[in-house]
Motif scaffolding. Sequence first.
Motif, PDB file in Angstrom:
ATOM      1  N   LEU A   1       0.823  -1.209   0.000  1.00  0.00           N
ATOM      2  CA  LEU A   1       0.000   0.000   0.000  1.00  0.00           C
ATOM      3  C   LEU A   1       0.862   1.267   0.000  1.00  0.00           C
ATOM      4  N   GLY A   2       1.783   1.291  -0.959  1.00  0.00           N
ATOM      5  CA  GLY A   2       2.583   2.496  -1.158  1.00  0.00           C
ATOM      6  C   GLY A   2       3.530   2.821  -0.029  1.00  0.00           C
ATOM      7  N   GLY A   3       3.935   1.826   0.733  1.00  0.00           N
ATOM      8  CA  GLY A   3       4.835   2.060   1.855  1.00  0.00           C
ATOM      9  C   GLY A   3       4.131   2.199   3.185  1.00  0.00           C
ATOM     10  N   LEU A   4       2.822   1.952   3.218  1.00  0.00           N
ATOM     11  CA  LEU A   4       2.089   2.039   4.485  1.00  0.00           C
ATOM     12  C   LEU A   4       2.609   1.024   5.494  1.00  0.00           C
ATOM     13  N   ALA A   5       3.224  -0.060   5.007  1.00  0.00           N
ATOM     14  CA  ALA A   5       3.781  -1.071   5.903  1.00  0.00           C
ATOM     15  C   ALA A   5       4.947  -0.533   6.724  1.00  0.00           C
ATOM     16  N   ALA A   6       5.493   0.614   6.351  1.00  0.00           N
ATOM     17  CA  ALA A   6       6.532   1.242   7.171  1.00  0.00           C
ATOM     18  C   ALA A   6       5.939   1.890   8.420  1.00  0.00           C
ATOM     19  N   HIS A   7       4.630   2.073   8.427  1.00  0.00           N
ATOM     20  CA  HIS A   7       3.952   2.735   9.544  1.00  0.00           C
ATOM     21  C   HIS A   7       3.141   1.766  10.398  1.00  0.00           C
TER      22      HIS A   7
ATOM     23  N   LEU B   1      -7.684  -9.122  19.160  1.00  0.00           N
ATOM     24  CA  LEU B   1      -7.921  -7.686  19.283  1.00  0.00           C
ATOM     25  C   LEU B   1      -9.323  -7.416  19.813  1.00  0.00           C
ATOM     26  N   GLU B   2      -9.420  -6.543  20.804  1.00  0.00           N
ATOM     27  CA  GLU B   2     -10.724  -6.106  21.284  1.00  0.00           C
ATOM     28  C   GLU B   2     -11.396  -5.219  20.237  1.00  0.00           C
ATOM     29  N   ARG B   3     -10.618  -4.300  19.683  1.00  0.00           N
ATOM     30  CA  ARG B   3     -11.066  -3.434  18.599  1.00  0.00           C
ATOM     31  C   ARG B   3      -9.945  -3.379  17.571  1.00  0.00           C
ATOM     32  N   MET B   4     -10.288  -3.175  16.315  1.00  0.00           N
ATOM     33  CA  MET B   4      -9.234  -3.173  15.303  1.00  0.00           C
ATOM     34  C   MET B   4      -9.420  -2.031  14.317  1.00  0.00           C
ATOM     35  N   ASP B   5      -8.293  -1.552  13.810  1.00  0.00           N
ATOM     36  CA  ASP B   5      -8.290  -0.617  12.710  1.00  0.00           C
ATOM     37  C   ASP B   5      -8.461  -1.405  11.421  1.00  0.00           C
ATOM     38  N   VAL B   6      -9.256  -0.862  10.504  1.00  0.00           N
ATOM     39  CA  VAL B   6      -9.577  -1.555   9.256  1.00  0.00           C
ATOM     40  C   VAL B   6      -9.389  -0.599   8.094  1.00  0.00           C
ATOM     41  N   LEU B   7      -8.765  -1.092   7.028  1.00  0.00           N
ATOM     42  CA  LEU B   7      -8.669  -0.387   5.751  1.00  0.00           C
ATOM     43  C   LEU B   7      -9.263  -1.294   4.686  1.00  0.00           C
TER      44      LEU B   7
ATOM     45  N   VAL C   1     -14.744  -1.807  15.785  1.00  0.00           N
ATOM     46  CA  VAL C   1     -13.991  -0.978  14.846  1.00  0.00           C
ATOM     47  C   VAL C   1     -13.412   0.215  15.587  1.00  0.00           C
ATOM     48  N   ALA C   2     -12.099   0.338  15.555  1.00  0.00           N
ATOM     49  CA  ALA C   2     -11.455   1.499  16.168  1.00  0.00           C
ATOM     50  C   ALA C   2     -11.443   2.667  15.178  1.00  0.00           C
ATOM     51  N   ARG C   3     -10.816   2.456  14.028  1.00  0.00           N
ATOM     52  CA  ARG C   3     -10.805   3.431  12.936  1.00  0.00           C
ATOM     53  C   ARG C   3     -10.985   2.681  11.625  1.00  0.00           C
TER      54      ARG C   3
ATOM     55  N   TRP D   1       2.307  10.392  -0.856  1.00  0.00           N
ATOM     56  CA  TRP D   1       1.120  11.131  -0.441  1.00  0.00           C
ATOM     57  C   TRP D   1       0.131  10.190   0.234  1.00  0.00           C
ATOM     58  N   PHE D   2      -0.112   9.056  -0.421  1.00  0.00           N
ATOM     59  CA  PHE D   2      -1.101   8.109   0.093  1.00  0.00           C
ATOM     60  C   PHE D   2      -0.704   7.573   1.462  1.00  0.00           C
ATOM     61  N   SER D   3       0.512   7.073   1.578  1.00  0.00           N
ATOM     62  CA  SER D   3       0.908   6.423   2.832  1.00  0.00           C
ATOM     63  C   SER D   3       0.961   7.418   3.985  1.00  0.00           C
ATOM     64  N   ARG D   4       1.430   8.649   3.724  1.00  0.00           N
ATOM     65  CA  ARG D   4       1.473   9.651   4.790  1.00  0.00           C
ATOM     66  C   ARG D   4       0.072  10.027   5.246  1.00  0.00           C
ATOM     67  N   ARG D   5      -0.818  10.192   4.280  1.00  0.00           N
ATOM     68  CA  ARG D   5      -2.178  10.629   4.632  1.00  0.00           C
ATOM     69  C   ARG D   5      -2.916   9.556   5.419  1.00  0.00           C
ATOM     70  N   VAL D   6      -2.813   8.319   4.976  1.00  0.00           N
ATOM     71  CA  VAL D   6      -3.525   7.237   5.642  1.00  0.00           C
ATOM     72  C   VAL D   6      -2.899   6.936   7.000  1.00  0.00           C
ATOM     73  N   ALA D   7      -1.569   6.939   7.060  1.00  0.00           N
ATOM     74  CA  ALA D   7      -0.895   6.693   8.344  1.00  0.00           C
ATOM     75  C   ALA D   7      -1.268   7.757   9.361  1.00  0.00           C
ATOM     76  N   ALA D   8      -1.363   9.001   8.911  1.00  0.00           N
ATOM     77  CA  ALA D   8      -1.733  10.077   9.831  1.00  0.00           C
ATOM     78  C   ALA D   8      -3.147   9.888  10.361  1.00  0.00           C
ATOM     79  N   PHE D   9      -4.058   9.444   9.506  1.00  0.00           N
ATOM     80  CA  PHE D   9      -5.420   9.191   9.971  1.00  0.00           C
ATOM     81  C   PHE D   9      -5.436   8.129  11.058  1.00  0.00           C
ATOM     82  N   PHE D  10      -4.742   7.028  10.830  1.00  0.00           N
ATOM     83  CA  PHE D  10      -4.765   5.957  11.821  1.00  0.00           C
ATOM     84  C   PHE D  10      -3.999   6.329  13.086  1.00  0.00           C
ATOM     85  N   ALA D  11      -3.073   7.282  12.970  1.00  0.00           N
ATOM     86  CA  ALA D  11      -2.353   7.760  14.156  1.00  0.00           C
ATOM     87  C   ALA D  11      -3.171   8.801  14.922  1.00  0.00           C
ATOM     88  N   GLY D  12      -4.273   9.268  14.324  1.00  0.00           N
ATOM     89  CA  GLY D  12      -5.087  10.276  14.982  1.00  0.00           C
ATOM     90  C   GLY D  12      -4.456  11.639  14.960  1.00  0.00           C
ATOM     91  N   SER D  13      -3.645  11.916  13.932  1.00  0.00           N
ATOM     92  CA  SER D  13      -2.960  13.199  13.846  1.00  0.00           C
ATOM     93  C   SER D  13      -3.959  14.330  13.697  1.00  0.00           C
TER      94      SER D  13
END
Length: 287
Positions: free
Chosen positions: A40-46, A87-93, A113-115, A267-279
């Motif tokens: 996913l465009g480097g999302l695995a780094a996050h 997992l009690e709750r999980m993030d999903v994409l 569902v967490a996010r 662009w994609f990985s930064r934007r999605v990672a930030a969402f899941f981080a709650g930035s």
Amino acid sequence: MPTFTAPDGTELACHVRGDGEPLVVLPGGPMRASRYLGDLGGLAAHRRLVLLDLRGTGDSAPPEDPASYRCDRLVEDVEALRVHLGLERMDVLAHSAGGNLATLYAARHPRRVARLALITATPWALGMPVTAEDRLAAARPRKDEPWFAEAIAPFEKWLAGEGDFDPAFAPFFYGRWDEAARQHDARGGDEYNDEAVGVYGSEGAYDPPATRAALTGLASPVLVLAGELDGGPCPELALRAAQVFPNAEFVVQPGAGHFPWLDDPGWFSRRVAAFFAGSATPLPTAE
């Protein structure tokens, strides 16, 4: 390759990429093996991506009952994966058609569902089909691209129900028809379960009024990401889908098609990672 057992005994597989907190990833297609998603465009780094192969795709076994390929019946496979991960709750994409599975899961199991991130997701489960007009409106502004003249006629015939899917119009699904897009498209033919494709959205799969009503109780943050050049869904349709969720944010990725992690991975990985981080300030620039 982790495996686990669905409630009906079907053995399912998932693929893990990266480290950190798990992020469950549901593929589109429908019924396409998860390997098309890559990292996913480097999302695995996050995040630690846990990419589910839906039953009968990739490394997951086919079920005894082919009717269980229907989208609403796959919801409990996703719940079985959550239990397997502990997992009690999980993030999903979820991507594309997989967004319907994620939407039904969130409606049925809102407290699990967490996010949730819906990436160029076709909102059939909300009663919002992608139309031929949507796809043509996204396609025609690309008339100056070198492949357009060869692609537009078979694309129009396919949308009118007068022709089969033709590789000539594959460029319409990508923001950039470069070598990475060509290779990605070329692999697609081996990644689908054709029998399951026809069952996924078959009669009874979706109940939009019930789903919309259930989603009013979903408090979890939801990201709806559309590609600027995508016709299915176009940004306008994706925005309408986002408005169904009580706590949603909507973003359009500049220059992106249906596979935005290929068009601008950073662009994609930064934007999605930030969402899941709650930035609080998640949106990267378009450069």
